[in-house]
Design an enzyme around this catalytic site. Structure first.
Site, PDB file in Angstrom:
ATOM      1  N   GLU A   1       0.695  -1.189  -0.019  1.00 55.00           N
ATOM      2  CA  GLU A   1      -0.300   0.018  -0.139  1.00 55.00           C
ATOM      3  C   GLU A   1       0.796   1.463  -0.245  1.00 55.00           C
ATOM      4  O   GLU A   1       0.414   2.063  -0.578  1.00 55.00           O
ATOM      5  CB  GLU A   1      -0.790  -0.104   1.640  1.00 55.00           C
ATOM      6  CG  GLU A   1      -1.628   0.890   0.976  1.00 55.00           C
ATOM      7  CD  GLU A   1      -1.686   2.351   1.724  1.00 55.00           C
ATOM      8  OE1 GLU A   1      -2.508   3.229   2.268  1.00 55.00           O
ATOM      9  OE2 GLU A   1      -0.272   2.219   2.120  1.00 55.00           O
TER      10      GLU A   1
ATOM     11  N   HIS B   1       5.649   7.478   9.041  1.00 55.92           N
ATOM     12  CA  HIS B   1       6.468   6.662   8.008  1.00 55.92           C
ATOM     13  C   HIS B   1       8.376   7.055   8.348  1.00 55.92           C
ATOM     14  O   HIS B   1       9.168   7.076   7.765  1.00 55.92           O
ATOM     15  CB  HIS B   1       6.149   7.882   6.701  1.00 55.92           C
ATOM     16  CG  HIS B   1       4.611   7.221   6.522  1.00 55.92           C
ATOM     17  ND1 HIS B   1       4.733   7.323   4.755  1.00 55.92           N
ATOM     18  CD2 HIS B   1       3.488   6.051   6.623  1.00 55.92           C
ATOM     19  CE1 HIS B   1       3.712   7.098   4.640  1.00 55.92           C
ATOM     20  NE2 HIS B   1       3.113   5.959   5.994  1.00 55.92           N
TER      21      HIS B   1
HETATM   22 ZN   LIG Z   1      -0.979   3.107   6.202  1.00 56.18          ZN
END
Ligand SMILES: [Zn+2]
Length: 693
Positions: free
Chosen positions: A372, A486
């Protein structure tokens, strides 16, 4: 998931938590707002376990699991074995996709006093994670003056040009945000001659670096819309930016920013830095010179989607899909494995239900997506491959990416699912106060309304389901931002210390997710309400009409919404009648089946084979991303783009009119899918109605 992030201050969070605890103590003896609809729902609700979810998350986050790597495969096998160990039929569906990895990067600054600073591009004490990089950035090097570009919007470049700043040939420093995707920010810079881009994120950990993809669009770049292309094909290459880019920490960005002179930073930009703004005056170019190198490689790797299928006992060919991605940039404790842990717990609880004799009326499919983070690749490839099946059989898709980023419920949905979602939040206990239900705190946090956003974004795996396949969808998360987004700091430790120390929020997400699935799978009549959809469409029309004034007629849309509204009310009457009619004779069953099909298929009506102008893959004409990221309209993306272009260049009335016409046709299609085109005689025989085809 990819989006701009702001942190929740831990102190603020604990203060809020203490206040809420106090509040909860004052509201002890409360009754449930509404009780679960079935024995299966009650058993499901009572079987949540925070320690079990915590154990799943611990296991999932033991090591990083970037898509396409061996450790990612072992995480896929963990999920597959979990499903199988529960006795659920499970399988994987693999694809070969073009992924992207870093091989070397370096950055140094040459200051006017003659000193040279070599930036450390990795994060402190995290050696096993992939170095920070932008997936699909081309390799390249630049030795050039630094220039600050703010967010890289068109108006930011206009402000720079007004101050006489020439960005051509420079290394641009970009602040992530303002609604631009990474791709848009880098592509804008490249188009204006910037040689290379550094991107940083404010408000996270100072030393954390936000990884992310800079590819345009969704899915494997080698197979857009199911077509097969070769590496190097111009249609592949144009999805990657024309200049190299990489992410840097906020600390690195501030060091560069603090050294810039040249033109003065516009006041509006400086204000966005808050109290620290006095430190940053210049935007450059220079005098600081940056020496930038990024080397990466693109590789075809196998990605693995994992599924558990619980076959429906009465309508096996109707699918209720629950999905979450599994791949992570680093350890992924929040993004996405808080969602994966919840999905694994739902599997455990469904298997418990099955052992108690339950089986769903419709088929439930639990989906664990891969890749993803590179651009919704796993889900997009699967949706493209199964497009016909999903078109005729998918009832709804419920996505959870980052299940828990902090406190507070945030939800987006297609409007026919609003009522169902609200009902379920009245049955699930709130994780942050002992005696309240999710609904109460959610509404209290939004000044008395249940605030449901819509799904025009393209930032997680619901996008291919809704925007390409026209499947009614929900996307849910707790907490709106987290500082580890992230970065290598997105670890189990962060979750345990800050995100959800007791794992109650995880249990709540699993509770809502699973209960919605049970209703969608078990209700004899699908729990859809299209009156909400009609109301939303009317709202959008009113906004448009204020924007356009008298200049362009909205009559076609007005008429189409009228038609849709009538169909929605008629259908609502029909639902009420059929709900009280408990008989199991053939004619009732037939009518119920036909009604359910119409409820399922109405959403597909909003698809248009031509798609959005210039972006044919995005087929939904009500919800989709605007081409112009500065547009404030979050519906009718084709019309919104027409309006943006008209504002910038003028003379686009014909285009706007054409898009208005296309949207009204789409609404009519949905209305006619929803409308009962058949009439039933007293004896239950189906007669066709020649007036309504
Ligand atoms: Zn995600």
């Amino acid at each position: 998931m990819f989006s701009g992030k702001n942190p929740t201050h831990p102190l603020l969070f604990f203060l809020t938590l203490s206040l809420l605890t106090l509040y909860a103590l004052h509201h002890r003896h409360r009754h449930p707002i509404s009780s679960p609809s079935s024995p299966a729902a009650s058993l499901f609700l009572s079987s949540g376990s925070n320690s079990t979810v915590a154990a799943y998350l611990r296991q999932l986050t033991l090591h990083p699991h970037l898509a396409g790597t061996p450790l990612s495969l072992s995480t896929a096998l963990y999920v597959l074995n979990h499903f199988r160990s529960l006795g659920l039929p499970a399988h994987t569906s693999n694809f070969s996709a073009l992924l992207s990895y870093p091989s070397h990067s370096s950055l140094s600054a040459h200051f006017t006093n003659g000193s040279i600073f070599n930036f450390t591009l990795s994060e402190p004490a995290r050696n096993d994670v992939v170095p920070p990089y932008h997936a699909y950035s081309p390799s390249g090097a630049a030795h050039a003056p630094a220039v600050f570009l703010n967010c890289g919007r068109e108006r930011d470049y206009l402000a720079l040009a007004a101050s006489g700043v020439d960005v051509r040939g420079c290394v641009g420093l970009l602040r992530r945000g303002c609604g631009l995707s990474r791709h848009e920010a880098v592509a804008n810079a490249a188009a204006l001659g910037v040689a290379a881009v550094l991107m940083y994120t404010e408000g996270g950990f100072k030393e954390g670096v936000e990884r992310g993809t800079v590819m345009e669009g969704l899915g494997d770049p080698l197979s857009p819309g199911g077509e097969r292309l070769e590496e190097g094909d111009p249609r592949v290459v144009r999805r990657f930016p024309g200049v190299p880019s990489m992410p840097v920490s906020e600390a690195a960005a501030e060091r560069i920013l603090g050294s810039l002179e040249g033109a003065r930073m516009p006041l509006e930009w400086r204000e966005s830095f808050g109290t620290g703004s006095r430190r940053f005056w210049g935007v450059g170019p220079g005098p600081t010179m940056l020496n930038f190198t990024y080397q990466g490689e693109q590789k075809k790797e196998t990605i693995h989607n994992v599924f558990a299928v619980i076959k429906g006992s009465e309508e096996a060919d109707r699918y209720v899909l629950l999905g979450n991605h599994r791949d992570a940039w680093t350890y992924g404790a929040v993004d996405p494995n808080s969602g994966t842990a919840a999905l694994l717990d739902i599997a455990r609880r469904f298997s418990l239900l099955m052992r108690s004799g339950w089986s769903p009326r419709r088929t439930i499919i639990l989906c664990s997506w891969d890749a993803e983070e590179f651009g919704m690749i796993g889900s997009t490839e699967w949706v493209e491959q199964n497009l016909l099946n999903l078109g005729s059989k998918a009832v709804a898709y419920f996505n959870v990416d980052c299940a828990v980023q902090g406190p507070g419920l945030f939800v987006s949905a297609t409007p026919q699912l609003d009522d169902l979602f609200v009902e379920v939040t009245k049955q699930v206990k709130d994780p942050d106060s002992e005696n309240e239900y999710v609904y109460e705190r959610w509404v209290a946090a939004n000044r008395g309304v249940n605030q449901i956003q819509r799904l025009s974004r393209v930032d997680s795996d619901f996008a291919p389901f809704l925007q390409h396949a026209g499947v009614a969808s929900i996307d849910l998360y707790f907490g709106i931002d987290f500082p580890a987004y992230h970065t290598a700091f997105d670890s189990y430790d962060w979750m345990m210390n800050f995100g959800d120390p007791l794992f109650h929020r995880h249990v709540t997400v699993a509770g809502i997710w699973g209960l919605v699935a049970l209703r969608l799978a078990d209700d004899p009549i699908l729990p859809f309400n299209y009156i909400s959809y009609a109301t939303e469409l009317q709202k959008y029309k009113n906004v448009l009409s204020t924007m356009l004034g008298e200049s362009i007629s909205l009559d076609p849309i007005t008429a189409a919404i009228q038609e849709f509204t009538t169909a929605a009310y008629e259908t609502d009457e029909e639902i009420k009648k059929l709900r009280v009619d408990g008989s199991k004779d053939v004619s009732t069953l037939l009518r119920r089946g036909a009604l359910n099909d119409r409820l399922m298929l109405a959403e597909r009506g909003f698809l248009d084979p031509e798609g959005l102008p210039g972006r044919q893959w995005l087929k939904h004409l009500i919800y989709g991303p605007c081409g112009d990221t500065e547009s404030k309209i979050e519906f009718f993306p084709g019309i919104a783009d027409g309006i943006s272009e008209h504002r910038k260049r003028g003379g686009e009335e014909a285009k706007i009119r054409h898009e208005i016409w296309r949207v009204s046709r789409a609404i009519q299609r949905a209305a006619s899918a929803l409308r009962d085109n058949r009439r039933y005689s007293q004896h239950g025989r189906v007669c066709s109605n020649p007036n309504q085809i």
